[in-house]
Design a protein around this motif. Structure first.
Motif, PDB file in Angstrom:
ATOM      1  N   VAL A 199      11.714  -4.193   0.652  1.00  0.00           N
ATOM      2  CA  VAL A 199      11.246  -2.935   0.080  1.00  0.00           C
ATOM      3  C   VAL A 199      12.114  -1.803   0.609  1.00  0.00           C
ATOM      4  O   VAL A 199      12.272  -1.649   1.827  1.00  0.00           O
ATOM      5  N   VAL A 200      12.677  -1.023  -0.301  1.00  0.00           N
ATOM      6  CA  VAL A 200      13.532   0.117   0.056  1.00  0.00           C
ATOM      7  C   VAL A 200      12.798   1.402  -0.307  1.00  0.00           C
ATOM      8  O   VAL A 200      12.489   1.635  -1.479  1.00  0.00           O
ATOM      9  N   GLU A 201      12.495   2.221   0.694  1.00  0.00           N
ATOM     10  CA  GLU A 201      11.855   3.519   0.449  1.00  0.00           C
ATOM     11  C   GLU A 201      12.958   4.549   0.210  1.00  0.00           C
ATOM     12  O   GLU A 201      13.789   4.780   1.088  1.00  0.00           O
ATOM     13  N   ALA A 254      12.361  -4.299  -4.139  1.00  0.00           N
ATOM     14  CA  ALA A 254      11.616  -3.224  -4.806  1.00  0.00           C
ATOM     15  C   ALA A 254      12.031  -1.893  -4.205  1.00  0.00           C
ATOM     16  O   ALA A 254      12.195  -1.774  -2.984  1.00  0.00           O
ATOM     17  N   TRP A 255      12.234  -0.905  -5.061  1.00  0.00           N
ATOM     18  CA  TRP A 255      12.420   0.470  -4.605  1.00  0.00           C
ATOM     19  C   TRP A 255      11.092   1.192  -4.730  1.00  0.00           C
ATOM     20  O   TRP A 255      10.412   1.083  -5.769  1.00  0.00           O
ATOM     21  N   VAL A 277       6.883   7.068   5.383  1.00  0.00           N
ATOM     22  CA  VAL A 277       5.447   6.855   5.167  1.00  0.00           C
ATOM     23  C   VAL A 277       5.181   5.542   4.446  1.00  0.00           C
ATOM     24  O   VAL A 277       4.341   4.728   4.867  1.00  0.00           O
ATOM     25  N   LEU A 278       5.885   5.308   3.347  1.00  0.00           N
ATOM     26  CA  LEU A 278       5.585   4.132   2.526  1.00  0.00           C
ATOM     27  C   LEU A 278       5.978   2.828   3.211  1.00  0.00           C
ATOM     28  O   LEU A 278       5.242   1.835   3.135  1.00  0.00           O
ATOM     29  N   THR A 279       7.131   2.801   3.878  1.00  0.00           N
ATOM     30  CA  THR A 279       7.512   1.575   4.576  1.00  0.00           C
ATOM     31  C   THR A 279       6.522   1.290   5.711  1.00  0.00           C
ATOM     32  O   THR A 279       6.240   0.128   6.013  1.00  0.00           O
TER      33      THR A 279
END
Length: 290
Positions: free
Chosen positions: A260-262, A5-6, A268-270
């Motif tokens: 998951v790729v920020e 997911a990006w 922040v999101l990772t």
């Protein structure tokens, strides 16, 4: 192949100098020039200027959208297409661009209007809370008129939004390790944005959304969909609705996402994904080697 997911960060992740390292690439130059024609000001001038100006909603949101969208363009050439996409608040517009729901210019025009309306909002307050009892917080919000849970980021970090009096009233009722007032013009992601949201809906109604090329998890409804009308409806609710990021993270894991790729500045999101789903592999991409 690893299911990926990006995810795309929103306001608060901006950094002075973001995007400058790839600004001379011909494809990026084209996007920056296109953005200046739409906005009437230069993204590169703002991101290389004072942090205080970059942090103004009017400038923050278009700058993030443009820089993150250019990163998407580069990643399309160097990485496999993601299986799902999601964005945090403003980042949802980049997720929709990445999914092919609208083109770069259309997205920027929407972001420009969104930023103008949100920047003009006044009278509200937002505060980030770190370390609290969720049941106690939810009870305090339920018992206090004029305040809502605006961002449910993780089990230990949320943002409340509402009138200054209501926000202070909630803070006075709960034990919290840390409460940080946010430097914003209004009570974003709350019913107090209703007037701005109504005006924005008129702009959104003019835009034709396309079926997404991969499922998108929206802020107000974190279940994946590619349906153009549903994605538009969800985006229409976003300005007054809560950002349900904790649920997005949980759903990514339930949907079998392994990585998951920020895409964008900061981590922040990772960081939030790690707190909610510690077993997922994480990667941050804020620049591209040219």
């Amino acid at each position: 192949m690893t299911k990926t997911a990006w995810v795309f960060p929103g306001q608060g992740s901006q950094e002075v100098g973001m995007g400058v390292d790839f600004a001379q690439h011909p494809d990026a130059q084209t996007k920056f020039e296109q953005a200046e024609a739409i906005l009437g000001w230069s993204i590169l001038d703002i991101v290389q200027g004072e942090a205080s100006q970059l942090s103004q909603t009017l400038y923050t949101q278009p700058c993030l959208y443009v820089v993150e969208s250019i990163l998407v363009d580069f990643l399309r050439q160097t990485h496999p297409q993601p299986d799902l996409v999601a964005g945090h608040s403003l980042g949802e517009y980049v997720a929709l661009y990445a999914a092919g729901v609208f083109d770069f210019a259309t997205g920027l025009q929407l972001v420009k209007r969104r930023a103008e309306l949100m920047d003009s909002a006044a009278g509200g307050k937002m505060a980030a809370l770190i370390g609290f009892d969720r049941e106690q917080l939810e009870q305090a919000i339920q018992q206090t008129e004029g305040v809502v849970l605006a961002n449910d980021n993780s089990s230990a970090q949320v943002v409340i939004s509402g009138t200054p009096e209501a926000v202070e009233a909630v803070l006075g009722q709960i034990k919290v390790k840390r409460a940080v007032p946010l430097s914003v013009s209004g009570a974003f992601h709350s019913p107090f944005m209703a007037i701005a949201a109504t005006e924005f809906a008129q702009e959104l109604a003019k835009i034709e959304f396309q079926t997404a090329k991969m499922p998108v998890l929206s802020n107000v409804e974190p279940n994946p969909t590619t349906d153009a009308n549903l994605l538009k409806e969800r985006l229409n609710q976003q300005m007054t609705g809560s950002v349900r990021w904790r649920e997005i993270c949980l759903n990514l894991a339930e949907l079998g996402v392994e990585k998951v790729v920020e895409v964008g500045p900061g981590k922040v999101l990772t960081g939030l994904v790690k707190r909610t789903c510690p077993n997922l592999a994480l990667e941050n991409i804020s620049s591209i080697s040219l």
